[in-house]
Every structure is written in structure tokens, then in C-alpha cells.
Write a protein that holds these residues in place. Structure first.
Motif, PDB file in Angstrom:
ATOM      1  N   ASP A  27       0.848  -1.194   0.000  1.00 57.22           N
ATOM      2  CA  ASP A  27       0.000   0.000   0.000  1.00 57.22           C
ATOM      3  C   ASP A  27       0.886   1.247   0.000  1.00 57.22           C
ATOM      4  O   ASP A  27       1.666   1.457   0.939  1.00 57.22           O
ATOM      5  CB  ASP A  27      -0.888  -0.013   1.243  1.00 57.22           C
ATOM      6  CG  ASP A  27      -1.924   1.107   1.232  1.00 57.22           C
ATOM      7  OD1 ASP A  27      -1.585   2.233   0.838  1.00 57.22           O
ATOM      8  OD2 ASP A  27      -3.068   0.843   1.632  1.00 57.22           O
ATOM      9  N   PRO A  28       0.778   2.109  -1.013  1.00 55.76           N
ATOM     10  CA  PRO A  28       1.631   3.308  -1.079  1.00 55.76           C
ATOM     11  C   PRO A  28       1.471   4.221   0.132  1.00 55.76           C
ATOM     12  O   PRO A  28       2.455   4.809   0.596  1.00 55.76           O
ATOM     13  CB  PRO A  28       1.157   4.012  -2.357  1.00 55.76           C
ATOM     14  CG  PRO A  28       0.570   2.922  -3.192  1.00 55.76           C
ATOM     15  CD  PRO A  28      -0.065   1.972  -2.212  1.00 55.76           C
ATOM     16  N   LEU A  29       0.257   4.345   0.666  1.00 56.99           N
ATOM     17  CA  LEU A  29       0.047   5.212   1.825  1.00 56.99           C
ATOM     18  C   LEU A  29       0.765   4.653   3.050  1.00 56.99           C
ATOM     19  O   LEU A  29       1.470   5.382   3.761  1.00 56.99           O
ATOM     20  CB  LEU A  29      -1.448   5.355   2.120  1.00 56.99           C
ATOM     21  CG  LEU A  29      -1.796   6.190   3.366  1.00 56.99           C
ATOM     22  CD1 LEU A  29      -1.269   7.610   3.222  1.00 56.99           C
ATOM     23  CD2 LEU A  29      -3.304   6.181   3.600  1.00 56.99           C
ATOM     24  N   VAL A  30       0.612   3.360   3.295  1.00 58.43           N
ATOM     25  CA  VAL A  30       1.251   2.729   4.447  1.00 58.43           C
ATOM     26  C   VAL A  30       2.768   2.846   4.353  1.00 58.43           C
ATOM     27  O   VAL A  30       3.442   3.236   5.321  1.00 58.43           O
ATOM     28  CB  VAL A  30       0.842   1.242   4.551  1.00 58.43           C
ATOM     29  CG1 VAL A  30       1.675   0.522   5.621  1.00 58.43           C
ATOM     30  CG2 VAL A  30      -0.640   1.121   4.872  1.00 58.43           C
ATOM     31  N   MET A  31       3.315   2.533   3.194  1.00 61.15           N
ATOM     32  CA  MET A  31       4.763   2.567   3.037  1.00 61.15           C
ATOM     33  C   MET A  31       5.288   4.003   3.015  1.00 61.15           C
ATOM     34  O   MET A  31       6.411   4.265   3.442  1.00 61.15           O
ATOM     35  CB  MET A  31       5.177   1.825   1.766  1.00 61.15           C
ATOM     36  CG  MET A  31       4.830   0.332   1.781  1.00 61.15           C
ATOM     37  SD  MET A  31       5.321  -0.504   3.321  1.00 61.15           S
ATOM     38  CE  MET A  31       7.091  -0.250   3.313  1.00 61.15           C
ATOM     39  N   GLY A  32       4.461   4.942   2.542  1.00 59.11           N
ATOM     40  CA  GLY A  32       4.863   6.345   2.579  1.00 59.11           C
ATOM     41  C   GLY A  32       4.962   6.849   4.007  1.00 59.11           C
ATOM     42  O   GLY A  32       5.913   7.555   4.375  1.00 59.11           O
ATOM     43  N   ILE A  33       3.969   6.480   4.835  1.00 65.66           N
ATOM     44  CA  ILE A  33       4.013   6.855   6.254  1.00 65.66           C
ATOM     45  C   ILE A  33       5.230   6.233   6.923  1.00 65.66           C
ATOM     46  O   ILE A  33       5.924   6.874   7.716  1.00 65.66           O
ATOM     47  CB  ILE A  33       2.711   6.416   6.953  1.00 65.66           C
ATOM     48  CG1 ILE A  33       1.528   7.240   6.439  1.00 65.66           C
ATOM     49  CG2 ILE A  33       2.847   6.556   8.467  1.00 65.66           C
ATOM     50  CD1 ILE A  33       0.181   6.765   6.936  1.00 65.66           C
ATOM     51  N   TRP A  34       5.501   4.976   6.584  1.00 62.31           N
ATOM     52  CA  TRP A  34       6.670   4.299   7.176  1.00 62.31           C
ATOM     53  C   TRP A  34       7.962   5.016   6.789  1.00 62.31           C
ATOM     54  O   TRP A  34       8.853   5.209   7.620  1.00 62.31           O
ATOM     55  CB  TRP A  34       6.727   2.842   6.732  1.00 62.31           C
ATOM     56  CG  TRP A  34       7.940   2.136   7.262  1.00 62.31           C
ATOM     57  CD1 TRP A  34       9.052   1.771   6.574  1.00 62.31           C
ATOM     58  CD2 TRP A  34       8.172   1.755   8.629  1.00 62.31           C
ATOM     59  NE1 TRP A  34       9.974   1.180   7.405  1.00 62.31           N
ATOM     60  CE2 TRP A  34       9.452   1.155   8.670  1.00 62.31           C
ATOM     61  CE3 TRP A  34       7.428   1.863   9.794  1.00 62.31           C
ATOM     62  CZ2 TRP A  34       9.997   0.667   9.855  1.00 62.31           C
ATOM     63  CZ3 TRP A  34       7.969   1.372  10.974  1.00 62.31           C
ATOM     64  CH2 TRP A  34       9.232   0.784  10.994  1.00 62.31           C
TER      65      TRP A  34
END
Length: 242
Positions: A27-34
Motif C-alpha cells: 500500500d503506497p500510503l502505508v509505506m509512505g508513512i513508514w
């Protein structure tokens, strides 16, 4: 044949985990937050080292930087609990965490290089080749992080290598079986351009750390490993020589 059957049984048993984690790690959002959390964590670490923990040796500064790069806030938490000169009581758990971090920094580098080169850049599809190559690099990097400092202290290569084999092999083996197995379970067949490739790699590194920690704690308790020097003592020694 028996090994193949065992691996299939393990994969089947862990299928629910894969079903949950694969969407999150791609998920781009999850990995972006990470990614943001990792950048912030590294910034906090470097600030703390510069402002409050200059007494740490260069090796451990590098170790903690890699740990936080691999594991973000989790790695920063391990540093805060076990790696700062401000710790009040150097318990077995803290020594075990420092020992694991030391192993993790080298093995993690080997694992990243292995997966990125073999599964990513070379696009190899054989799990056996990827596993064997990544294992080899993880062992080489892990041993090097022990052998190099020992040789700098005047220990001969043969003696340093024997010490590394004796003290590091159990930890490296458990760490890499867990980490590489996790990565292959979650991202087997993923390509270097897939977000899942990187998400699974990052996640598997932290899982490997957790698996290796009890092993290192036992080895420290038995005297097989020293657990790295108490950082609070480093600060006192630095103050005494200032």
C-alpha cells in the motif's frame, strides 16, 4: 522431498499472515508513512548522538544508524533503551539488545544486498539460489563486523574468525532463517519495481531482529558473547580522560 513437504506445510500454515500483510506492505500510503517515520527516526538518532552521545565509539554509531534505517521507530526505541550513555542500569536485556543490534546491522546489510542484487537487479526466480546467495552475504557481512574490529585490536585473522564463528553463528542463523523466510513468504516472485518487494524486505528485517534477540540474550548470559560495552561506562571513561 521431505524438506519440500515441510516448507509447503509451513507456507500453508502461514497463509493467513501473508493474506493480511501483503496488502499492507504494498500500500503506497502505508509505506509512505513508514518512510517518513524512518526519516524522522534517523534524524532524532543523529541529533541525539551529536548532542548527547558523542562518547559512543564510531562502530556503535554506525550500528545504531543502520538499525534505525532498517527498523525506524522500533530501532530508535531499542537504541533509547539499550544504546545511550544515559541508561541507568545495564541489564542482561540491554546487553542482549546491543548484541542483537550489532549482529543485525551487518546481517541486514548482507540481506539487503543479496535480495536487491539477486531477486531485484538480476531478477532470478529460483528461491533456492536467492536464499543461498542472501544467506552467504548475510554471514559474510555479519562475520566481517566482528572480525574487522578484533583485527584492529591486534588479534590475528585466524583467531578473530574462530571467535566470530563461535559467537555469531547461532544468532546469524536464527536471524536469517526468520528474515529470509519471511521475505520469501510475503514477496516471493515480486520484482524490484514492486512496492511489495521493498515493504516485505523492511518488514522481514525487523522480524529477524525479534527472532535473534532471545538467542543473543542467552549467549550473553552464558558468556559466549559480551553484549557490547556498557555505553554509560563509555561516557564515564570519556569524562575521566577529558
Amino acid at each position: 522431498m521431505q524438506l519440500d513437504a515441510l516448507l509447503r506445510d509451513i507456507e500453508h500454515a502461514l497463509a493467513p499472515v501473508r493474506h493480511v500483510m501483503r496488502p499492507l506492505l504494498s500500500d503506497p500510503l502505508v509505506m509512505g508513512i513508514w518512510a517518513v517515520l524512518v526519516v524522522v527516526s534517523v534524524g532524532v538518532l543523529l541529533w541525539d548522538i551529536r548532542e548527547r552521545n558523542q562518547a559512543l565509539p564510531s562502530l556503535m554509531k554506525g550500528v545504531w544508524t543502520l538499525v534505525v534505517l532498517y527498523s525506524g521507530p522500533f530501532g530508535l526505541g531499542v537504541y533509547a533503551y539499550a544504546g545511550r550513555t544515559q541508561i541507568s542500569d545495564d541489564t542482561l536485556w540491554r546487553r542482549g539488545l546491543r548484541s542483537t543490534a550489532h549482529c543485525y546491522s551487518g546481517c541486514g546489510a548482507g540481506e539487503v544486498v543479496g535480495f536487491v542484487t539477486l531477486a531485484g537487479l538480476l531478477a532470478l526466480e529460483s528461491s533456492l539460489v536467492i536464499t543461498a546467495g542472501t544467506f552467504t552475504l548475510a554471514y559474510l557481512f555479519g562475520y566481517a563486523l566482528t572480525v574487522g574490529p578484533l583485527m584492529q585490536e591486534g588479534v590475528g585473522f585466524g583467531e578473530a574468525m574462530l571467535d566470530a564463528l563461535y559467537s555469531e553463528t547461532p544468532s546469524i542463523t536464527v536471524m536469517e532463517i526468520t528474515a529470509i523466510g519471511t521475505d520469501l513468504l510475503l514477496a516471493g516472485g515480486a520484482h524490484i519495481g514492486d512496492l511489495l518487494f521493498w515493504g516485505a524486505l523492511v518488514f522481514s528485517l525487523s522480524i529477524g531482529f525479534l527472532a535473534a534477540f532471545p538467542v543473543n540474550a542467552v549467549l550473553v548470559h552464558l558468556g559466549v558473547k559480551e553484549g557490547m560495552k556498557n555505553p554509560a561506562e563509555m561516557a564515564r571513561d570519556a569524562g575521566a580522560t577529558a
